[in-house]
Scaffold this motif. Structure first.
Motif, short mmCIF file in Angstrom:
data_model
loop_
_atom_site.label_atom_id
_atom_site.label_comp_id
_atom_site.label_asym_id
_atom_site.label_seq_id
_atom_site.Cartn_x
_atom_site.Cartn_y
_atom_site.Cartn_z
N MET A 1 0.84 -1.19 0.00
CA MET A 1 0.00 0.00 0.00
C MET A 1 0.88 1.25 0.00
O MET A 1 1.91 1.28 0.66
CB MET A 1 -0.92 0.03 1.22
CG MET A 1 -1.82 1.28 1.27
SD MET A 1 -2.87 1.34 2.71
CE MET A 1 -4.00 0.00 2.34
N LYS A 2 0.45 2.25 -0.74
CA LYS A 2 1.18 3.52 -0.78
C LYS A 2 0.34 4.60 -0.12
O LYS A 2 -0.75 4.93 -0.58
CB LYS A 2 1.48 3.91 -2.24
CG LYS A 2 2.43 5.09 -2.37
CD LYS A 2 2.86 5.28 -3.81
CE LYS A 2 3.96 6.31 -3.95
NZ LYS A 2 4.45 6.43 -5.34
N ILE A 3 0.86 5.13 0.98
CA ILE A 3 0.17 6.19 1.72
C ILE A 3 0.94 7.49 1.55
O ILE A 3 2.14 7.55 1.82
CB ILE A 3 0.07 5.85 3.21
CG1 ILE A 3 -0.65 4.51 3.42
CG2 ILE A 3 -0.68 6.96 3.95
CD1 ILE A 3 -0.71 4.07 4.88
N ALA A 46 0.03 7.16 9.46
CA ALA A 46 0.58 6.37 8.36
C ALA A 46 1.73 5.48 8.84
O ALA A 46 1.80 4.29 8.49
CB ALA A 46 1.05 7.30 7.25
N TYR A 49 0.64 2.45 10.92
CA TYR A 49 0.14 1.38 10.06
C TYR A 49 1.29 0.66 9.37
O TYR A 49 1.31 -0.58 9.29
CB TYR A 49 -0.83 1.95 9.02
CG TYR A 49 -1.34 0.91 8.04
CD1 TYR A 49 -2.35 0.02 8.42
CD2 TYR A 49 -0.81 0.82 6.77
CE1 TYR A 49 -2.82 -0.94 7.53
CE2 TYR A 49 -1.25 -0.14 5.88
CZ TYR A 49 -2.26 -1.02 6.26
OH TYR A 49 -2.71 -1.97 5.37
N ALA A 50 2.28 1.43 8.90
CA ALA A 50 3.42 0.82 8.21
C ALA A 50 4.24 -0.06 9.16
O ALA A 50 4.79 -1.08 8.73
CB ALA A 50 4.30 1.92 7.62
N THR A 53 2.50 -3.33 9.10
CA THR A 53 2.08 -3.84 7.79
C THR A 53 3.25 -3.79 6.82
O THR A 53 3.50 -2.75 6.19
CB THR A 53 0.90 -3.02 7.22
OG1 THR A 53 -0.10 -2.85 8.23
CG2 THR A 53 0.29 -3.72 6.01
N THR A 56 4.36 -1.50 3.20
CA THR A 56 3.69 -0.20 3.13
C THR A 56 4.72 0.90 2.83
O THR A 56 5.76 0.98 3.48
CB THR A 56 2.97 0.14 4.43
OG1 THR A 56 2.01 -0.89 4.72
CG2 THR A 56 2.26 1.47 4.33
N GLU A 57 4.42 1.73 1.85
CA GLU A 57 5.29 2.86 1.50
C GLU A 57 4.63 4.15 1.96
O GLU A 57 3.47 4.40 1.64
CB GLU A 57 5.52 2.91 -0.01
CG GLU A 57 6.40 4.06 -0.45
CD GLU A 57 6.56 4.15 -1.96
OE1 GLU A 57 7.29 5.06 -2.43
OE2 GLU A 57 5.95 3.32 -2.68
N VAL A 58 5.36 4.95 2.71
CA VAL A 58 4.84 6.22 3.22
C VAL A 58 5.61 7.36 2.58
O VAL A 58 6.83 7.43 2.68
CB VAL A 58 4.94 6.31 4.75
CG1 VAL A 58 4.43 7.66 5.24
CG2 VAL A 58 4.16 5.18 5.41
N ASP A 113 -2.61 5.05 -2.70
CA ASP A 113 -3.78 4.25 -2.30
C ASP A 113 -4.60 5.02 -1.28
O ASP A 113 -5.83 4.94 -1.25
CB ASP A 113 -3.34 2.90 -1.72
CG ASP A 113 -2.66 2.02 -2.75
OD1 ASP A 113 -3.31 1.69 -3.75
OD2 ASP A 113 -1.47 1.69 -2.55
N GLY A 152 -6.97 -3.35 3.88
CA GLY A 152 -6.37 -3.52 2.57
C GLY A 152 -7.11 -2.83 1.45
O GLY A 152 -6.51 -2.42 0.45
#
Length: 258
Positions: A1-3, A46, A49-50, A53, A56-58, A113, A152
């Motif tokens: 996921m990209k945040i 963010a 969550y990363a 998870t 995950t890219e922040v 995302d 997701g």
């Protein structure tokens, strides 16, 4: 996921904040500038969550003067994977509409995302940028969230209103904004500060985003007059000489307070 987290450099709330009477812009020389606290809280959502998870890219995204790069880089020191800064002299004094257009164009370029922002900055306090960005991107928005749960394929949270508490959910991709009810942001440690120097930091211009800031067909807001707030004057003092009640009633009626 990209945040992607929207962050902003603002005058420190503990210092003097003034507007230049010549330009109508915030006088940055009058106070130290810092990363807005509500943006740091959004970044914390963010990063939290990363942390749990993998994959995950922040990314931190900001539209700021070139001088703010060190401030934006704080987001990298806190743990973001990369940063994108939009810098262009034509953006000096940009209104909310142009700001939303620029941020939306940058988001389309980087991909996302989920976009997380604060509910309102401590300088302009407009409170509409997240919703405007979502409208331009044509994605759902869930604003003023006091709790956030990221899954997701969706994001959900709690929004408090005057008469109720609402539970809202939006499918991804989406834009959300959070309030100060979310936890404080983490402090960058020495390891994070050193690592930030090697992380990707992209600088974009309006030409690269294909945005014309002076588009005559676009709706824009401009400052046409500005004046310094007058000093406070002493209030009306009523001395009781047996008719204080009547004088008070007359004062309330005259000022349309009754």
């Amino acid at each position: 996921m990209k945040i992607v987290v929207l962050v902003k450099e603002v005058p420190d709330t503990y210092g003097d904040r003034k507007l230049s009477l010549e330009t109508g812009l915030a006088d940055r020389a009058a106070s130290e500038t810092v990363l807005d606290e509500i943006g740091e809280r959004a970044l914390e959502v963010a990063l939290s969550y990363a942390d749990k998870t993998p994959g995950t890219e922040v990314v931190v995204l900001s539209m700021t003067p070139e001088s703010a790069s060190a401030t934006v880089r704080k987001g990298l020191a806190m743990g973001a994977s990369s940063a994108v800064q939009v810098v262009d002299e034509a953006l000096l004094g940009a209104d909310l509409g142009l700001t939303a257009e620029v941020l939306a164009a940058a988001l389309q370029r980087t991909g996302f995302d989920l976009v997380i922002a604060g509910n309102q900055s401590t300088d302009g306090t407009g409170g509409v940028i997240p919703a405007m960005v979502a409208e331009i991107l044509d994605v759902p928005s869930a604003t003023y969230l006091s709790t956030v749960e990221i899954a997701g394929d969706a994001v959900s949270g709690t929004r408090a209103s005057d008469g109720a508490t609402l539970q809202v959910t939006a499918p991804l991709p989406a834009v959300i904004s959070i309030t100060e009810a979310l936890p404080d942001a983490r402090f960058p440690n020495f390891k994070g500060i050193m690592a930030a120097k090697k992380k990707p930091f992209e600088t974009l211009s309006l030409a690269e985003l294909e945005i014309e800031p002076h588009d005559p067909t676009a709706s824009r807001s401009i400052v046409i007059a500005l004046s310094e707030k007058p000093p406070r004057e002493a209030g009306v003092k009523i001395v009781d000489e047996g008719d204080a009640g009547q004088k008070l009633a007359e004062f309330l009626i005259q000022n349309r307070l009754a």
